[in-house]
Design an enzyme around this catalytic site. Structure first.
Site, PDB file in Angstrom:
ATOM      1  N   HIS A 250       0.823  -1.211   0.000  1.00  0.00           N
ATOM      2  CA  HIS A 250       0.000   0.000   0.000  1.00  0.00           C
ATOM      3  C   HIS A 250       0.853   1.256   0.000  1.00  0.00           C
ATOM      4  O   HIS A 250       0.460   2.286  -0.532  1.00  0.00           O
ATOM      5  CB  HIS A 250      -0.967  -0.023   1.178  1.00  0.00           C
ATOM      6  CG  HIS A 250      -2.124  -0.916   0.896  1.00  0.00           C
ATOM      7  ND1 HIS A 250      -2.782  -1.633   1.858  1.00  0.00           N
ATOM      8  CD2 HIS A 250      -2.726  -1.212  -0.269  1.00  0.00           C
ATOM      9  CE1 HIS A 250      -3.729  -2.336   1.289  1.00  0.00           C
ATOM     10  NE2 HIS A 250      -3.721  -2.098   0.009  1.00  0.00           N
TER      11      HIS A 250
ATOM     12  N   GLU B 168     -26.583  -1.781 -30.015  1.00  0.00           N
ATOM     13  CA  GLU B 168     -25.716  -2.854 -29.501  1.00  0.00           C
ATOM     14  C   GLU B 168     -26.148  -4.224 -30.003  1.00  0.00           C
ATOM     15  O   GLU B 168     -25.642  -5.246 -29.579  1.00  0.00           O
ATOM     16  CB  GLU B 168     -25.685  -2.811 -27.968  1.00  0.00           C
ATOM     17  CG  GLU B 168     -27.037  -2.776 -27.293  1.00  0.00           C
ATOM     18  CD  GLU B 168     -26.951  -2.568 -25.771  1.00  0.00           C
ATOM     19  OE1 GLU B 168     -25.873  -2.752 -25.200  1.00  0.00           O
ATOM     20  OE2 GLU B 168     -27.997  -2.245 -25.183  1.00  0.00           O
TER      21      GLU B 168
ATOM     22  N   ASP C  94     -21.746  -5.227 -25.935  1.00  0.00           N
ATOM     23  CA  ASP C  94     -22.730  -6.184 -26.436  1.00  0.00           C
ATOM     24  C   ASP C  94     -22.620  -6.368 -27.939  1.00  0.00           C
ATOM     25  O   ASP C  94     -22.744  -7.481 -28.443  1.00  0.00           O
ATOM     26  CB  ASP C  94     -24.147  -5.724 -26.067  1.00  0.00           C
ATOM     27  CG  ASP C  94     -24.488  -6.138 -24.651  1.00  0.00           C
ATOM     28  OD1 ASP C  94     -24.241  -7.307 -24.314  1.00  0.00           O
ATOM     29  OD2 ASP C  94     -24.971  -5.291 -23.879  1.00  0.00           O
TER      30      ASP C  94
ATOM     31  N   CYS D 124     -20.277   4.059 -25.934  1.00  0.00           N
ATOM     32  CA  CYS D 124     -20.110   3.948 -24.480  1.00  0.00           C
ATOM     33  C   CYS D 124     -19.624   2.565 -24.042  1.00  0.00           C
ATOM     34  O   CYS D 124     -19.615   2.260 -22.859  1.00  0.00           O
ATOM     35  CB  CYS D 124     -21.401   4.312 -23.758  1.00  0.00           C
ATOM     36  SG  CYS D 124     -22.767   3.226 -24.144  1.00  0.00           S
TER      37      CYS D 124
HETATM   38  C1  PEP Z   1     -22.377  -2.044 -23.979  1.00  0.00           C
HETATM   39  O1  PEP Z   1     -23.031  -3.064 -24.222  1.00  0.00           O
HETATM   40  O2  PEP Z   1     -21.386  -1.711 -24.647  1.00  0.00           O
HETATM   41  C2  PEP Z   1     -22.736  -1.172 -22.860  1.00  0.00           C
HETATM   42  C3  PEP Z   1     -22.163  -0.004 -22.678  1.00  0.00           C
HETATM   43  O3  PEP Z   1     -23.674  -1.598 -21.992  1.00  0.00           O
HETATM   44  P1  PEP Z   1     -23.476  -2.739 -20.876  1.00  0.00           P
HETATM   45  O4  PEP Z   1     -22.009  -3.030 -20.785  1.00  0.00           O
HETATM   46  O5  PEP Z   1     -24.054  -2.167 -19.620  1.00  0.00           O
HETATM   47  O6  PEP Z   1     -24.270  -3.878 -21.418  1.00  0.00           O
HETATM   48 MG    MG Z   2     -25.007  -3.356 -23.384  1.00  0.00          MG
END
Ligand code: PEP
Ligand code: MG
Length: 834
Positions: free
Chosen positions: A442, A684, A708, A755
């Site tokens: 640590h 996705e 996804d 994302c």
């Molecule tokens: C994704 O599928 O890229 C996403 C951002 O959503 P999650 O990871 O929550 O399924």
């Molecule tokens: Mg997702």
């Protein structure tokens, strides 16, 4: 006097408990109730604001003990703390004691003027008397000793975070387990250990669970299912850890390589050249003697533990940010039954004095860690000793040790405790050089957080140097120079300057917009799951939130969250973000995120089953409750709504129709909201990519979920390590779906973000910029690096890289392409990870 707050789903239950308590102590206690909700149809529930007001009404400097019945009572109480000042929050204790027995015991204890530690201890021990009377103590103990066959439910899961169940993940594991009433145990299958209590930080840590180890978690009790789901989620989420700042371990410290030049273990990058300051921590000497009044001796220890607790709580608020979580682990050590029980026995059965009982138990525990065949766990012995010394210092009336330097120096010592490191004056300590420790101690982690160059595990020679001797250290290579010559000093000074400049540059960029060299701006926002995450995001330079995963509100509980609960959280996050954009994704449950209380039918392919919007459209009561909370929170803020797992146009239309219904109802009820709130969808699923042109006419924006999208494009389950290599978002097939989506969105005049985890990978940045994404949403710690990477790029060059990448035939080729074409970027990445 310590105040007591009762949080219950039922007004009647809380009133009954209050009545019982009043019968015992009359009005001599400060007790408040937060129970039920203002819903005549379904009055059972808990309300954060009520809990907050109840705490306020009984608050005093002596502290407040909060007792909760089940599930959401815990969540409401935890959220109520967010509304208190930091100073107040330190004095509130959410107590895991049984609701009825705990409340009575705590009330009696508080009315007798006891300290908060004693009130908590009395509440926690409230079942002992009952168990003794019924003669079932032995039965309880026996049950705990039974093997896995007797547990009602058991799961097995592989631990994937880099350092395994080390102190902070272990602390998270123990705190999560402690939220449930079920008796939970855990064992390391890989090391073939026995089951140990999941609520004991020390027992969990001695399992020596490392990356790749399989563990079994077993539970019995009312909320078994929810407990197992919560723990599984925690492990699966890598304990929310960012492993990226780890320096590789295993470099051996050897004796002098060159005269005047030593080699240690690199622990925190940076160069320091300064006179030595030798530091020798004072350890408390302990003598053994017999005590007659064991109760007073125990109380003396409790007071010392309380002082140590306050010290640690103060350290949690120091300059360390997330790393201060180390002290949460230390706090858990102080409450650990596996430590307190043997100490209790030594005092009450063997009449040992508190100092001796405490030190002997601490030494045994530290020894257990020290003898494990695992460097990281051996380091935990240092943590245990640090906590132990704190209590001993308090027992012997010594003040906390401080390191006072008169001039800027390099601190030389055998080892620094985490508390010593946390309190260092960073203007005077230019570097740290220790003879013990490893890159994962640590001390090393904290030195990195404090940005102090450090070398650990250096040869003992350094301990014999006199104060004032000139020393130089390079925290990246682990080299140490004794009285360096002029040439060495010049070279090291140049290196120091270069490192400082690179760090300053990244820091500056972190709070500036990410603009390429040819003026293309990319919005950089954060993926978050809580109010705390929102604060960290802003600190790291996020320009808003691109994805709030609302699932966290639905986990760790026995019923779905109410509209009020959700509204409070959404509003709290919006307040943290001020007027920054904030995308709330509606519930994406199912797949790898089941919820026991929704009683979903088991599916043989949950990722292809009733997930996300499919679930919400079938469970409109749950969906509408969430939509109402989001729409209400939109008033006065820049909230946008996003639907996950969209596969067809009809799903978007159905979701929008329900949203419109909710908005109409709110309008009729004169409840204000933002009528211009933007609506978006996650892209996705491959079908959504294929019909992106049609979907684009229905919404204001797209956000591409590559986590996804990759698994569905490649038909490779994202949770299955055997096919993880296939589900690589840098594979040209996935990149082509991104390109197609961006083109369709821009053609229809809407903006498009991304994302998935790909957004946080610096190797992907040039491609994503080149493909034309308008926004990237990523985990907060990665934001400064990604922003910096963008400022080094040119859009035109990135477009060329992206076009080449689309035509390659493997993810590996794409990675090679990026590393060879954007050297500056790879270099920066190396630096930021070093
Ligand atoms: C994704 O599928 O890229 C996403 C951002 O959503 P999650 O990871 O929550 O399924
Ligand atoms: Mg997702």
């Amino acid at each position: 006097m310590v105040g007591i707050v009762l949080v219950s789903h039922s007004k009647q239950l809380a009133a009954g408990v209050r009545e019982l308590a009043a019968q015992m102590v009359g009005d001599d206690v400060s007790l408040a109730v937060a129970a039920g909700i203002d819903d005549p149809v379904n009055p059972l529930g808990t309300d954060t604001m009520q809990v907050y007001q109840a705490i306020e009404s009984v608050y005093s400097a002596d502290g407040v003990v909060v007792l909760m019945d089940l599930g959401s009572a815990l969540l409401s109480a935890e959220m109520a703390l967010e509304f208190l000042s930091e100073e107040q929050r330190e004095k509130i204790h959410l107590c895991e004691a049984p609701f009825v027995e705990g409340a009575i015991a705590a009330t009696i204890s508080a009315a007798s003027g006891n300290s908060i530690t004693q009130v908590i201890a009395d509440a926690q021990g409230a079942l002992t008397a009952k168990a003794t009377q019924l003669g079932i103590n032995e039965a309880i103990n026996n049950q705990q000793a039974q093997d896995s066959n007797s547990h009602i439910a058991q799961i097995q899961i592989t631990v994937t975070n880099k350092l395994g169940l080390h102190a902070r993940p272990a602390a998270k594991f123990v705190t999560t387990a402690a939220k449930f009433q079920a008796q939970i145990e855990v064992r390391n299958i890989t090391r073939n250990t026995n089951f140990v209590r999941a609520d004991s930080i020390n027992q969990v840590a001695t399992l020596a669970v490392r990356q790749g180890h399989e563990i079994a978690i077993a539970a019995t009790g009312v909320d078994t299912e929810a407990a197992l789901v919560a723990l599984q989620e925690l492990v699966a989420s890598n304990f929310g850890e960012d492993d990226s700042d780890l320096v590789p371990i295993g470099i051996d410290a050897s004796e002098n390589s060159v005269a005047g030049e030593l080699i240690g273990i690199p622990a925190s990058i940076g160069v320091a050249i300064a006179p030595i300051f030798q530091y020798r921590p004072i350890t408390v000497r302990v003598e053994e003697y017999i005590v007659e009044d064991t109760a007073t001796e125990w109380q003396r220890l409790q007071r010392a533990i309380q002082t140590a607790t306050q010290d640690l709580q103060a350290l949690q608020t120091t300059q360390l940010g997330d790393e201060a979580e180390i002290f949460s682990a230390h706090l858990l050590v102080l409450q650990d039954p596996a430590l307190l029980d043997p100490v209790h026995q030594r005092i009450f059965l063997h009449h040992q004095n508190a100092e001796f009982a405490w030190k002997s138990t601490i030494d045994e525990l530290a020894h257990n860690f020290y003898t494990l065949d695992d460097t990281y766990l051996q380091e935990r012995a240092n943590d245990i000793t640090d906590v132990g010394q704190k209590v001993l210092r308090s027992l012997s009336g010594m003040t906390a040790s401080t390191i006072e330097l008169t001039q800027p120096s390099i601190l030389v010592t055998t080892d620094l405790s985490p508390s010593d490191t946390a309190q260092l004056d960073t203007t005077k300590v230019l570097g740290i050089c220790t003879t013990r420790g490893s890159a994962t101690s640590h001390t090393a982690i904290l030195a990195r957080t404090l940005n102090i160059p450090a070398v650990v595990g250096a040869p003992a020679t350094i301990l014999h140097l006199t104060n004032g001797t000139l020393l130089a250290i390079d925290g990246a290579s682990g080299k140490v120079w004794l009285e360096p010559d002029t040439n060495t000093i010049t070279t090291l000074q140049a290196k120091r300057h270069a490192i400082l400049q690179a760090q300053q540059q990244a820091q500056t960029t972190a709070h500036q917009p990410a603009i390429t060299r040819d003026r293309k701006r990319i919005t950089i926002v954060a993926n978050i799951s809580s109010v705390a995450d929102a604060k960290t995001a802003i600190k790291n330079g996020a320009e808003g939130v691109g994805l709030l995963r609302t699932e966290f509100l639905y986990l760790n509980r026995t019923t779905a969250p109410t509209e009020e609960e959700q509204f409070t959280v959404y509003q709290a996050i919006a307040q943290v973000l001020e007027r920054r954009p904030f995308i709330i994704r509606t519930l994406d449950i199912g797949g790898d995120k089941p919820l026991p209380y929704l009683r979903l039918q088991p599916e043989s392919n949950p990722f292809l089953g009733k997930r996300g919007i499919r679930f919400c459209l079938e469970n409109q009561d749950i969906f509408k409750t969430q939509l109402r909370a989001i729409v209400r929170a939109s008033h006065g803020h820049q909230i946008k709504i996003m639907f996950p797992m969209i596969a067809t146009v009809q799903e978007v239309q159905a979701a929008k129709a329900i949203l419109l219904e909710v908005q109409t109802e709110l309008r009729h009820a004169n409840i204000p909201f933002d009528a211009t709130m933007q609506i978006g969808i996650m892209v996705e699923i491959p079908s959504a990519v294929a019909i992106a042109d049609q979907l684009a006419t229905e919404v204001n924006f797209f956000s591409i979920g590559t986590n996804d999208l990759s698994q569905y494009v490649m038909a490779a389950d994202r949770t299955n390590p055997d096919v993880a290599m296939l589900a690589d978002a840098l594979h040209p097939s996935v990149l082509r779906t991104i390109e197609q989506t961006v083109k369709a969105a821009h053609h229809a005049g809407i903006w498009v973000g991304l994302c998935g985890e790909l957004a946080a990978d610096p190797l992907a940045t040039s491609i994503l910029v080149g493909l034309g994404l308008d926004e990237l949403s990523l985990n907060s710690p990665a934001i400064p690096t990604i922003k910096h990477t963008i400022t080094e790029l040119k859009r035109s060059e990135s477009e060329a890289i992206a076009q080449t990448a689309l035509n390659l035939n493997s993810a590996q080729d794409v990675k090679t392409l990026v590393t060879t074409t954007t050297n500056h970027q790879a270099e920066f990445h190396q630096n930021s990870l070093a």
